[in-house]
Design a protein around this motif. Structure first.
Motif, PDB file in Angstrom:
ATOM      1  N   HIS A 212      -0.501  -5.886  -8.899  1.00 29.15           N
ATOM      2  CA  HIS A 212       0.315  -6.492  -7.848  1.00 29.15           C
ATOM      3  C   HIS A 212       1.795  -6.260  -8.129  1.00 29.15           C
ATOM      4  O   HIS A 212       2.567  -5.885  -7.224  1.00 29.15           O
ATOM      5  N   ASP A 213       2.206  -6.463  -9.383  1.00 31.03           N
ATOM      6  CA  ASP A 213       3.602  -6.223  -9.754  1.00 31.03           C
ATOM      7  C   ASP A 213       3.977  -4.761  -9.524  1.00 31.03           C
ATOM      8  O   ASP A 213       5.063  -4.450  -9.028  1.00 31.03           O
ATOM      9  N   ALA A 217       6.840  -3.234  -7.042  1.00 31.41           N
ATOM     10  CA  ALA A 217       7.902  -2.389  -7.577  1.00 31.41           C
ATOM     11  C   ALA A 217       7.955  -1.058  -6.838  1.00 31.41           C
ATOM     12  O   ALA A 217       9.042  -0.576  -6.470  1.00 31.41           O
ATOM     13  N   ALA A 218       6.790  -0.455  -6.620  1.00 30.78           N
ATOM     14  CA  ALA A 218       6.744   0.830  -5.916  1.00 30.78           C
ATOM     15  C   ALA A 218       7.215   0.681  -4.471  1.00 30.78           C
ATOM     16  O   ALA A 218       7.991   1.499  -3.975  1.00 30.78           O
ATOM     17  N   TYR A 219       6.761  -0.365  -3.804  1.00 32.32           N
ATOM     18  CA  TYR A 219       7.158  -0.573  -2.410  1.00 32.32           C
ATOM     19  C   TYR A 219       8.664  -0.778  -2.297  1.00 32.32           C
ATOM     20  O   TYR A 219       9.330  -0.165  -1.445  1.00 32.32           O
ATOM     21  N   ASN A 220       9.219  -1.623  -3.154  1.00 30.19           N
ATOM     22  CA  ASN A 220      10.647  -1.915  -3.087  1.00 30.19           C
ATOM     23  C   ASN A 220      11.493  -0.672  -3.336  1.00 30.19           C
ATOM     24  O   ASN A 220      12.599  -0.543  -2.784  1.00 30.19           O
ATOM     25  N   ALA A 236      -6.756  -3.017  -4.291  1.00 26.79           N
ATOM     26  CA  ALA A 236      -7.088  -1.708  -4.852  1.00 26.79           C
ATOM     27  C   ALA A 236      -5.936  -1.213  -5.722  1.00 26.79           C
ATOM     28  O   ALA A 236      -5.196  -2.005  -6.306  1.00 26.79           O
ATOM     29  N   MET A 237      -5.752   0.104  -5.808  1.00 28.75           N
ATOM     30  CA  MET A 237      -4.754   0.653  -6.734  1.00 28.75           C
ATOM     31  C   MET A 237      -3.946   1.779  -6.095  1.00 28.75           C
ATOM     32  O   MET A 237      -3.478   2.683  -6.773  1.00 28.75           O
ATOM     33  N   TYR A 238      -3.762   1.679  -4.769  1.00 27.51           N
ATOM     34  CA  TYR A 238      -3.111   2.764  -4.045  1.00 27.51           C
ATOM     35  C   TYR A 238      -2.108   2.213  -3.031  1.00 27.51           C
ATOM     36  O   TYR A 238      -2.183   1.053  -2.621  1.00 27.51           O
ATOM     37  N   MET A 239      -1.191   3.112  -2.635  1.00 26.17           N
ATOM     38  CA  MET A 239      -0.277   2.796  -1.550  1.00 26.17           C
ATOM     39  C   MET A 239      -0.060   4.053  -0.715  1.00 26.17           C
ATOM     40  O   MET A 239       0.221   5.125  -1.251  1.00 26.17           O
ATOM     41  N   ILE A 285      -0.882   3.401  -8.298  1.00 26.65           N
ATOM     42  CA  ILE A 285       0.023   2.427  -8.909  1.00 26.65           C
ATOM     43  C   ILE A 285      -0.474   1.909 -10.248  1.00 26.65           C
ATOM     44  O   ILE A 285      -0.007   0.882 -10.732  1.00 26.65           O
ATOM     45  N   THR A 286      -1.390   2.621 -10.885  1.00 23.78           N
ATOM     46  CA  THR A 286      -1.965   2.149 -12.151  1.00 23.78           C
ATOM     47  C   THR A 286      -1.164   2.580 -13.368  1.00 23.78           C
ATOM     48  O   THR A 286      -1.415   2.083 -14.464  1.00 23.78           O
TER      49      THR A 286
END
Length: 326
Positions: A212-213, A217-220, A236-239, A285-286
């Motif tokens: 989640h963190d 971080a990636a989105y921001n 999940a683990m993707y964006m 995002i892993t």
């Protein structure tokens, strides 16, 4: 037999498609969606029809579009929730709406729920089988994503058929097909009770907090990059990230974009074409947060170099600082 062990969730999906559909029939798969659905089906001579997900609604299924794809040859609908590549998690109401469509057309569901335990705070996973007593559902899942150990290759199919809609042949077919590879990983089978019993809750909580963190971080970071539009994942683990290709006139496709990104910045993302969804790319995002932040910084530098507006501004600023001799 209501539980069938398989060599990972991909094997479980393979068995379900093989058992439910015949050559010349079709199955419905999500778009964007995991590419293995198409690969497995078409390898058996089974046709594939795609139904649309809606990015503006957090990747919910376009239910009208789903319904329009159903015909007399439709053997099954594959529902992936939480989603690869989208990172979406369906609400309870949306899940009920999906089940309503399947019930009205008497179509069984193959539920790819491998990410069922990867749900971020504030969202709740609702399995299809927990909300339906009418629709026959083959739920596919496994250990590898929850415990982050792909090599364990332990998956399963859970048969939910409260109305006995599926014929005995389907159950027998699934059992026989599972025996083609002499079952799943026997070492992990033996260790499974201990794995489930002895893993502390803190492990699961830490994995979810970390993912989640990382997603935040990636989105921001990505949301500030010119020409890119990330869509917030709920699990999940993707964006998924939209690439506004007209802003990058050097590139004709998402594939060209990610190829050059890899060449210039050594950052590897999968193009949306891999999921039958052009003009997007998928981030994983892993990775450790410092590597994730560095990757996002490199993506930003790449986009600023190639974005037509920022590139023009940079060129203009550079020219303004050059001393022109008289």
């Amino acid at each position: 037999m209501d539980v069938i062990l398989c060599s990972g969730c991909s094997c479980a999906l393979d068995l379900c498609i093989t058992a439910l559909a015949r050559r010349g029939q079709n199955i419905l798969i999500p778009r964007p969606g995991f590419s293995i659905y198409r690969t497995l089906a078409e390898g058996l001579g089974i046709n594939v029809k795609s139904y649309e997900l809606r990015p503006e609604l957090g990747w919910e299924i376009d239910l009208d579009n789903l319904e329009s794809q159903i015909d007399e040859s439709t053997a099954a609908i594959i529902i992936n929730n939480p989603s690869n590549p989208c990172g979406s998690v369906f609400s309870r109401d949306h899940t009920l709406d999906i089940l309503d469509v399947a019930a009205r057309y008497y179509i069984p569901i193959i539920a790819d729920e491998i990410y069922e335990h990867m749900v971020f705070p504030g969202r709740t996973f609702h399995s299809l089988a927990s909300l339906s007593r009418e629709v026959p559902i083959l739920s596919c899942s496994g250990l590898t994503k929850r415990f982050l150990v792909p090599g364990w290759r332990m998956g399963w199919i859970i048969i939910h058929d409260r109305q006995n809609v599926l014929e005995k042949e389907i159950r027998k077919a699934l059992q026989c097909l599972s025996q083609r590879i002499i079952g799943s990983n026997t070492l992990i089978q033996g260790a499974l009770p201990a794995i489930l019993k002895n893993t502390p809750q803190e492990f699961y909580d830490d994995v979810m907090k970390t993912l989640h963190d990382h997603s935040r971080a990636a989105y921001n970071c990505v949301m500030k990059i010119p020409g890119l539009k990330p869509i917030v994942p709920d699990g999940a683990m993707y964006m998924m990230v939209y690439i506004d290709l007209p802003c990058f006139p050097e590139f004709n496709s998402d594939l060209e974009f990610v190829q050059r990104l890899l060449m210039e910045e050594s950052v590897f993302c999968l193009p949306g074409q891999c999921f039958d969804y052009p003009s997007y790319m998928r981030l994983v995002i892993t990775v450790p947060v410092d590597m994730l932040e560095e990757a996002c910084q490199r993506i930003q530098e790449f986009c600023e170099r190639h974005h037509y507006k920022t590139a023009e501004n940079t060129l203009r600023n550079n020219l303004a600082t050059v001393d022109i001799p008289y």
